[in-house]
Scaffold this active site. Structure first.
Site, PDB file in Angstrom:
ATOM      1  N   HIS A   1       0.957  -1.174  -0.049  1.00  0.00           N
ATOM      2  CA  HIS A   1       0.038   0.080   0.061  1.00  0.00           C
ATOM      3  C   HIS A   1       0.849   1.204   0.040  1.00  0.00           C
ATOM      4  O   HIS A   1       1.923   1.430   0.620  1.00  0.00           O
ATOM      5  CB  HIS A   1      -0.960   0.023   1.184  1.00  0.00           C
ATOM      6  CG  HIS A   1      -2.008  -0.781   1.241  1.00  0.00           C
ATOM      7  ND1 HIS A   1      -3.341  -0.600   0.616  1.00  0.00           N
ATOM      8  CD2 HIS A   1      -2.237  -2.123   1.739  1.00  0.00           C
ATOM      9  CE1 HIS A   1      -4.223  -1.550   0.628  1.00  0.00           C
ATOM     10  NE2 HIS A   1      -3.580  -2.561   1.281  1.00  0.00           N
TER      11      HIS A   1
ATOM     12  N   ASP B   1       3.339  -6.810   1.716  1.00  0.00           N
ATOM     13  CA  ASP B   1       2.026  -6.172   1.867  1.00  0.00           C
ATOM     14  C   ASP B   1       1.832  -5.062   3.022  1.00  0.00           C
ATOM     15  O   ASP B   1       1.189  -4.886   3.987  1.00  0.00           O
ATOM     16  CB  ASP B   1       1.151  -7.372   2.697  1.00  0.00           C
ATOM     17  CG  ASP B   1      -0.336  -7.232   2.504  1.00  0.00           C
ATOM     18  OD1 ASP B   1      -0.738  -6.225   1.791  1.00  0.00           O
ATOM     19  OD2 ASP B   1      -1.031  -7.786   3.417  1.00  0.00           O
TER      20      ASP B   1
END
Length: 448
Positions: free
Chosen positions: A77, A329
């Site tokens: 992200h 992640d």
């Protein structure tokens, strides 16, 4: 080696002809793991054999250091936020780039949706959104995933053809799948191209409000449990849909956490389905009892939750066999977002600059993986998933210099990410990336 010597080393590596003597070279593509000498010319890799190095250039003793190809993170992200009171403390592309380079990553896959719980950054569902990831001087290569559905809501398809032509690395449905019909339609439409799909096999109706997998630790800690079938049943259904489409495009399954899930993936791979999968780095070094050991640290609140010890060992075996890759992640939450009771905290933690040293410490130093197996899972395997050229050490390639024994303390001052969302905050680690070179653009220093 403190920050000043590290800056001095970086200056020598990037601004001079340098002979690195006695470094350990790791190149999974060529299956090289050997102690050798390396020639760097103003930061560029020129030779990886002593015979090709001029005799009249300065020498640096590289004993104990590791040189390998640049790492590739499949999904992270970006964390940016607009229109919020937290925007001032949120991760930016600048801080994300610095964190990636500090962790040895020269290519980073960027997820198309905001962090869970925030809706302040637009979903990458239109071609013009790809312009929000410009590369600045020294940045890693951004690999933006386009949303499979408008708004990431799992309903209306995005303009797949236009997004592919605009440069999306592939198409991702980051939230649990709402519509297998949409997935089947995408498989049929995209099968003539080589753009992969990135999907998460997870059933939120089975998971409910749980925060740890069902079992002794959920009971002992008084946390609501999640059945393993929240992942395995969703994965089995997804694989059946993939089987139903002739010549489907590549599909990558993210966030694998169960031994049974690995069995299903390996069965699909044995059948010849173009399916790959990855586990996140924290699921490979920690199991569910860590929540007890770390006293309900909210930074260990993950989805999927941390696995059992047996499932963790199965995932490591999947890395050894080449069935799985590793992703960070990266979830760069702010302090305010993550500092909540364990079950209420949003899932995820930061990881770009901590993954390599902690994976090396927990897996390579313990003998669970060889150094080549780890480096392959962080570079070669992800490149194959994305149909990219294999990272390798050749003249003018990306490269990373890593010292597995270098101690440093994880703190707000030493982290390059603006997110402190990690259970290792204020802990001392061994292992640090000394320098990361992105070919074609002068790289930033990884020194704090």
């Amino acid at each position: 080696m403190g920050s000043s010597p590290l800056r001095e080393l970086t200056g020598r590596l990037t601004g001079q002809n340098v002979h690195l003597q006695g470094v350990r070279l790791l190149d999974p593509w060529r299956q090289r793991d050997e102690v050798t000498d390396v020639w760097l010319q103003e930061g560029r890799l020129r030779a990886t054999e002593p015979a090709g190095i001029p005799a009249d250039i300065p020498t640096i003793d590289g004993s104990g250091w590791v040189v390998g190809p640049g790492l590739l993170d499949l999904y992270a992200h970006s964390g940016e936020m607009v229109g919020s009171d937290l925007a001032h403390s949120r991760e930016t592309l600048t801080s994300l780039a610095a964190a990636a380079l500090a962790g040895g990553f020269t290519q980073v896959g960027l997820l198309p949706t905001p962090l869970p719980g925030s809706g302040f950054f637009p979903v990458l569902d239109r071609p013009e959104h790809l312009n929000r990831y410009p590369r600045q001087l020294g940045d890693p290569r951004w690999l933006p995933w386009a949303a499979l559905s408008v708004g990431g809501q799992g309903e209306t398809p995005t303009p797949w053809g236009e997004l592919a032509q605009a440069g999306a690395v592939g198409f991702a449905e980051v939230q649990p799948l709402r519509s297998l019909a949409l997935v089947r339609r995408a498989l049929e439409y995209l099968r003539l191209g080589k753009k992969p799909l990135l999907l998460w096999a997870w059933d939120p109706t089975l998971a409910g409000q749980g925060s740890l997998y069902e079992g002794i630790w959920a009971l002992r800690l008084g946390l609501k449990g999640i059945p393993a079938s929240a992942e395995t049943a969703a994965l089995a259904r997804l694989l059946e849909v993939i089987r139903s489409v002739p010549s489907p495009p590549p599909v990558h399954i993210m966030r694998l956490s169960q031994a049974r899930s690995l069995e299903l993936i390996q069965q699909a791979q044995a059948e010849g389905l173009p399916v790959t999968a990855s586990a996140t780095w924290m699921h490979l070094i920690l199991s569910e009892e860590a929540v007890f050991e770390h006293r309900y640290d909210p930074h260990l609140r993950l989805l999927p939750p941390l696995p059992s010890a047996g499932d963790r060992e199965a995932l490591i075996a999947g890395i050894r066999s080449g069935s799985l890759g590793i992703a960070t992640d990266h979830h760069p939450y702010t302090y305010e977002e993550k500092t909540l009771p364990f079950a209420d905290a949003p899932p995820g933690a930061m990881g770009l600059e901590l993954a390599l040293p902690l994976l090396w410490h927990h897996l390579v130093e313990t003998g669970s993986l060889t150094a080549l197996q780890l480096w392959s899972a962080l570079s070669l395997y992800p490149a194959r998933c994305l149909n990219l050229d294999p990272p390798t050490l050749t003249p003018h390639s990306d490269w990373v210099l890593f010292d597995p024994t270098h101690p440093w303390t994880v703190s707000v001052a030493t982290l390059h990410s603006r997110s402190p969302a990690t259970p290792w905050l204020e802990k001392t680690l061994c292992g640090k990336v000394l320098h990361t070179h992105v070919e074609g653009i002068p790289s930033r220093s990884s020194a704090p």
